[in-house]
Design a protein around this motif. Sequence first.
Motif, PDB file in Angstrom:
ATOM      1  N   ALA A   1       1.503  -0.306   8.582  1.00 43.85           N
ATOM      2  CA  ALA A   1       0.882   0.997   8.812  1.00 43.85           C
ATOM      3  C   ALA A   1      -0.397   1.135   7.995  1.00 43.85           C
ATOM      4  N   ALA A   2      -0.350   0.689   6.756  1.00 40.45           N
ATOM      5  CA  ALA A   2      -1.558   0.743   5.915  1.00 40.45           C
ATOM      6  C   ALA A   2      -2.638  -0.164   6.481  1.00 40.45           C
ATOM      7  N   ALA A   3      -2.225  -1.335   6.931  1.00 42.43           N
ATOM      8  CA  ALA A   3      -3.202  -2.268   7.508  1.00 42.43           C
ATOM      9  C   ALA A   3      -3.829  -1.677   8.760  1.00 42.43           C
ATOM     10  N   LEU A   4      -3.018  -1.020   9.580  1.00 43.08           N
ATOM     11  CA  LEU A   4      -3.567  -0.425  10.784  1.00 43.08           C
ATOM     12  C   LEU A   4      -4.485   0.737  10.443  1.00 43.08           C
ATOM     13  N   ALA A   5      -4.133   1.494   9.417  1.00 42.76           N
ATOM     14  CA  ALA A   5      -5.025   2.568   8.985  1.00 42.76           C
ATOM     15  C   ALA A   5      -6.362   1.994   8.553  1.00 42.76           C
ATOM     16  N   VAL A   6      -6.309   0.877   7.831  1.00 42.85           N
ATOM     17  CA  VAL A   6      -7.547   0.215   7.424  1.00 42.85           C
ATOM     18  C   VAL A   6      -8.270  -0.295   8.665  1.00 42.85           C
TER      19      VAL A   6
ATOM     20  N   GLN B   1      -8.046  17.885   3.959  1.00 47.57           N
ATOM     21  CA  GLN B   1      -7.741  16.655   4.697  1.00 47.57           C
ATOM     22  C   GLN B   1      -9.022  15.979   5.182  1.00 47.57           C
ATOM     23  N   GLU B   2      -9.969  16.777   5.643  1.00 51.20           N
ATOM     24  CA  GLU B   2     -11.243  16.228   6.099  1.00 51.20           C
ATOM     25  C   GLU B   2     -11.954  15.506   4.954  1.00 51.20           C
ATOM     26  N   GLN B   3     -11.867  16.076   3.759  1.00 48.70           N
ATOM     27  CA  GLN B   3     -12.471  15.427   2.597  1.00 48.70           C
ATOM     28  C   GLN B   3     -11.814  14.077   2.334  1.00 48.70           C
ATOM     29  N   LYS B   4     -10.491  14.012   2.459  1.00 51.67           N
ATOM     30  CA  LYS B   4      -9.786  12.743   2.253  1.00 51.67           C
ATOM     31  C   LYS B   4     -10.162  11.741   3.342  1.00 51.67           C
ATOM     32  N   TRP B   5     -10.327  12.224   4.571  1.00 50.35           N
ATOM     33  CA  TRP B   5     -10.778  11.363   5.680  1.00 50.35           C
ATOM     34  C   TRP B   5     -12.149  10.781   5.340  1.00 50.35           C
ATOM     35  N   GLN B   6     -13.065  11.657   4.912  1.00 48.66           N
ATOM     36  CA  GLN B   6     -14.421  11.217   4.583  1.00 48.66           C
ATOM     37  C   GLN B   6     -14.427  10.263   3.386  1.00 48.66           C
ATOM     38  N   THR B   7     -13.570  10.532   2.402  1.00 51.05           N
ATOM     39  CA  THR B   7     -13.465   9.643   1.241  1.00 51.05           C
ATOM     40  C   THR B   7     -12.965   8.264   1.675  1.00 51.05           C
ATOM     41  N   ALA B   8     -11.960   8.252   2.541  1.00 51.88           N
ATOM     42  CA  ALA B   8     -11.436   6.976   3.043  1.00 51.88           C
ATOM     43  C   ALA B   8     -12.512   6.222   3.814  1.00 51.88           C
ATOM     44  N   LEU B   9     -13.264   6.931   4.649  1.00 54.15           N
ATOM     45  CA  LEU B   9     -14.340   6.286   5.407  1.00 54.15           C
ATOM     46  C   LEU B   9     -15.410   5.721   4.478  1.00 54.15           C
ATOM     47  N   ALA B  10     -15.806   6.509   3.483  1.00 52.06           N
ATOM     48  CA  ALA B  10     -16.842   6.054   2.547  1.00 52.06           C
ATOM     49  C   ALA B  10     -16.355   4.839   1.752  1.00 52.06           C
ATOM     50  N   THR B  11     -15.106   4.868   1.311  1.00 50.67           N
ATOM     51  CA  THR B  11     -14.534   3.741   0.579  1.00 50.67           C
ATOM     52  C   THR B  11     -14.505   2.506   1.466  1.00 50.67           C
ATOM     53  N   MET B  12     -14.052   2.690   2.696  1.00 49.12           N
ATOM     54  CA  MET B  12     -13.950   1.587   3.620  1.00 49.12           C
ATOM     55  C   MET B  12     -15.323   1.012   3.945  1.00 49.12           C
ATOM     56  N   LYS B  13     -16.316   1.860   4.177  1.00 54.50           N
ATOM     57  CA  LYS B  13     -17.665   1.376   4.482  1.00 54.50           C
ATOM     58  C   LYS B  13     -18.238   0.590   3.307  1.00 54.50           C
TER      59      LYS B  13
ATOM     60  N   ALA C   1      -8.743  -7.017  -3.585  1.00 54.34           N
ATOM     61  CA  ALA C   1      -8.926  -5.768  -4.329  1.00 54.34           C
ATOM     62  C   ALA C   1      -9.620  -4.725  -3.457  1.00 54.34           C
ATOM     63  N   LEU C   2     -10.616  -5.152  -2.678  1.00 52.31           N
ATOM     64  CA  LEU C   2     -11.313  -4.218  -1.780  1.00 52.31           C
ATOM     65  C   LEU C   2     -10.381  -3.701  -0.698  1.00 52.31           C
ATOM     66  N   HIS C   3      -9.554  -4.574  -0.141  1.00 53.20           N
ATOM     67  CA  HIS C   3      -8.584  -4.151   0.874  1.00 53.20           C
ATOM     68  C   HIS C   3      -7.613  -3.135   0.292  1.00 53.20           C
ATOM     69  N   GLU C   4      -7.175  -3.386  -0.939  1.00 51.73           N
ATOM     70  CA  GLU C   4      -6.229  -2.465  -1.585  1.00 51.73           C
ATOM     71  C   GLU C   4      -6.872  -1.100  -1.824  1.00 51.73           C
ATOM     72  N   GLN C   5      -8.128  -1.078  -2.266  1.00 46.91           N
ATOM     73  CA  GLN C   5      -8.833   0.196  -2.461  1.00 46.91           C
ATOM     74  C   GLN C   5      -8.920   0.962  -1.139  1.00 46.91           C
ATOM     75  N   THR C   6      -9.273   0.252  -0.080  1.00 49.85           N
ATOM     76  CA  THR C   6      -9.408   0.892   1.225  1.00 49.85           C
ATOM     77  C   THR C   6      -8.063   1.409   1.703  1.00 49.85           C
ATOM     78  N   ALA C   7      -7.030   0.590   1.584  1.00 42.55           N
ATOM     79  CA  ALA C   7      -5.691   1.013   2.012  1.00 42.55           C
ATOM     80  C   ALA C   7      -5.234   2.223   1.217  1.00 42.55           C
ATOM     81  N   THR C   8      -5.493   2.236  -0.082  1.00 44.88           N
ATOM     82  CA  THR C   8      -5.101   3.366  -0.938  1.00 44.88           C
ATOM     83  C   THR C   8      -5.793   4.648  -0.476  1.00 44.88           C
TER      84      THR C   8
END
Length: 192
Positions: free
Chosen positions: A16-21, A74-86, A130-137
């Motif tokens: 599930a985390a991998a798919l979220a990533v 929630q939108e802020q967390k979405w945006q944070t996840a996107l920024a981290t992932m990018k 480490a980058l994958h873990e940050q993004t998944a988190t």
Amino acid sequence: MNPILRGSSRYLATAAAALAVTFGTAYAAGGNVSPTGPDGAAMQGGPGGWHGHGPFMMERLNALHARLALTPEQEQKWQTALATMKRNHEAERANHEKMREQFKAAQQQPILDLDALHATHQQIRQQSDALHEQTATAWLAFYDSLNDQQKTTVSTELKQHFAKMGSRHEKMREFWRQHHGAGGAGSQPTAP
């Protein structure tokens, strides 16, 4: 049960985390699709590319995002996840390029320094993990902020995606069995 899916509930949490990533990577990649690859299919640039699935995944992500009706938190967390992932995706691309350049330089030497190549590969792999873990988190923090109805919406989307992935894998296995596997219709007889 499919042998690939056997395992503990930890496997499902990891999946599930991998798919979220995965969803997040597709969302961030957007329309950044490069020219066609060797098989003529459109390919996403860089490591972990989408091989032409980027625009389709973007549509699915945008539709999912709209259905979730996120609160400002929630939108802020979405945006944070996107920024981290990018940010992490760009760092991975830079690492991939570093490895490619080192390999290119090593090819110019009469004797390859496999120890150096291996050390660089291991270093990049650790950084990538480490980058994958940050993004998944970051994506899991977003998911954990959802209410049960929103989690159900995401879960339904993920289950549909898992089913499609399973179907594609089964088709690939069947193709392999027919063309290369033991007893497959396309297998070649072996010489005595």
